[in-house]
Each structure stands twice: as C-alpha cells, then as structure tokens.
Design a protein around this motif. Sequence first.
Motif, PDB file in Angstrom:
ATOM      1  N   GLY A  97     -36.812  25.951  12.378  1.00 58.12           N
ATOM      2  CA  GLY A  97     -35.639  26.715  12.771  1.00 58.12           C
ATOM      3  C   GLY A  97     -35.784  27.363  14.125  1.00 58.12           C
ATOM      4  O   GLY A  97     -36.770  27.151  14.840  1.00 58.12           O
ATOM      5  N   PRO A  98     -34.802  28.170  14.509  1.00 55.70           N
ATOM      6  CA  PRO A  98     -34.871  28.886  15.781  1.00 55.70           C
ATOM      7  C   PRO A  98     -36.069  29.822  15.806  1.00 55.70           C
ATOM      8  O   PRO A  98     -36.353  30.514  14.830  1.00 55.70           O
ATOM      9  CB  PRO A  98     -33.547  29.653  15.832  1.00 55.70           C
ATOM     10  CG  PRO A  98     -33.070  29.722  14.418  1.00 55.70           C
ATOM     11  CD  PRO A  98     -33.586  28.489  13.752  1.00 55.70           C
ATOM     12  N   GLY A  99     -36.793  29.795  16.916  1.00 56.35           N
ATOM     13  CA  GLY A  99     -37.982  30.622  17.025  1.00 56.35           C
ATOM     14  C   GLY A  99     -39.224  30.009  16.424  1.00 56.35           C
ATOM     15  O   GLY A  99     -40.331  30.510  16.619  1.00 56.35           O
ATOM     16  N   GLY A 100     -39.061  28.901  15.681  1.00 61.31           N
ATOM     17  CA  GLY A 100     -40.216  28.216  15.113  1.00 61.31           C
ATOM     18  C   GLY A 100     -41.028  27.543  16.207  1.00 61.31           C
ATOM     19  O   GLY A 100     -40.516  27.206  17.278  1.00 61.31           O
ATOM     20  N   ALA A 101     -42.302  27.335  15.929  1.00 61.44           N
ATOM     21  CA  ALA A 101     -43.202  26.758  16.926  1.00 61.44           C
ATOM     22  C   ALA A 101     -43.221  25.239  16.835  1.00 61.44           C
ATOM     23  O   ALA A 101     -43.368  24.671  15.751  1.00 61.44           O
ATOM     24  CB  ALA A 101     -44.609  27.302  16.742  1.00 61.44           C
TER      25      ALA A 101
END
Length: 260
Positions: A97-101
């Motif tokens: 998701g958003p912000g995931g690495a």
Amino acid sequence: MRIARFSIDGNVGYGVVEGDAATEGGPVLDIIKGIPYGDFERSGTKVPLDKVRLLSPVLPSKVVAIGRNYAEHAAELGNEVGDLPVAFLKPSTSVIGPGGAIEYPSFSSELHHEAELAVVIGRMCREVPRERVKDVILGYTCANDVTARDAQQREKQWARAKGFDTSCPLGPWIETELDPGDLGIMCTVNGEQRQLGRTGDMVRSIEDLIVHITEAMTLLPGDVVLTGTPAGVGPLNVGDEVAVTIEGIGTLTNKVIKRG
C-alpha cells in the motif's frame, strides 16, 4: 467517492474519505460497515485520516497487468505494439500500500518504475460484453508496476521480473466516480519528474482490456487490472522515493529499501 482501506489500533477496515488538505481539520474517514462491494452503509464513525495507516485499497486474488499499451513506451524499450494485448499476472503477494517499502530484489541490478492507472473490479465477472464493462468496475487507483528490467530481458518470462514481493504498490484509495478516458499520469523520483502521460494515449481502451481478459479468466471483486505505462520508465535505487500521481485520484508514494 474515495474508498480507502486502513488500519488503526490493530484493526483493519474500509472507509469513505471526506474532505482534503484544505478542509478545516483535514480529511477524515467515515468508516463503513462491511466491505465496499455492492451496497454498503456508512457507520457515521469518523476518524482523522492522519490518525490511521492507509493500506493497499484492496486485497486482490490476482493482478492482471497489460504491457505495451502506450506506443511511446513500447518504442523506448525497442518493442512493437502487437495485434493483441500483452497480458501477464502479478501475484497477490506483490501488493503493498501507500507508504509501503519496495524491496530491491537480490536477483536484479536494474529496477524500474512504471506508473499506471489501475482498474478495481467490483463484482465477479467472466466474458464481459463491451457494453457491460462499466458495470463490473468499482473504481480506479494508482499503481506502480515495479519491474526488474534486467531479469525481464534475461528470463523472457516476466513472472519473477514483475511478480516479486512488493512489486505492485497500489493506492492511496479507490476513486469510484471518475471518467478514466483522458487522465494525466505522472511519476516522480525524489521529486524529479520521470514520466508524464495521459490515459487517452492508451493503444487499447479499458473496455478492450476487460473484454480481452475475461474471455480467458474470471475476475473477482477486488481484483486489479493494470492498464500499461506511458514512456519515461527509468531506474530506481535503494533510498529513492517514488511517487505516482493520477489526475482525479491522488498520489501513491513508496520508498525503495534494500531487501534483507
């Protein structure tokens, strides 16, 4: 309507995003009861967006991606646009998701970004006629079809090059009320523009793609179709921050880290 999937205090749910950065108090999530496929009810319980962690907006059983759907992108890699769409699969384990690495895979030394419009399926469907395509779509989100370009070229089959863990960032939410016919798509790396295109330049329309895919396989609620990337793909390095922005949806941002 913007539908987000989120986590707060260890609990995962869905909510409707209301407001934006200009709204007094900032955007909030109106938590919904159940899941967002079919009719759903808002709970009236609202949580500030900055108090939750946004997750990938769906958990797809599969991601069906389309290659070479922008002529300039095909040309930049020395490929031609064929008579039929080039379809491939990314597994559910590739989704973040958003912000995931984004974890740089150990088998590659040439990782590329590919900004794409993603179609989120809202109902089980098979052999969808062109005139019914809109009926099976829940909405749209941003995607990054992260690709190990050297592995793609070396191995010919794309399963590892495009299906490794964390290779499919999605988000930040699903926009359900959107005309996808001519939207701006931009990708930046560390704030520097890399890709800039429009969905109106797709070789084949979303209707074409859904008809083609569902001739072969059943799509389930929450499945995702990636529609191809415009020209300008390029390298990602450990430490880079890559952002995909699509007009009318928002921005999906992820950072590249060393896998370990």
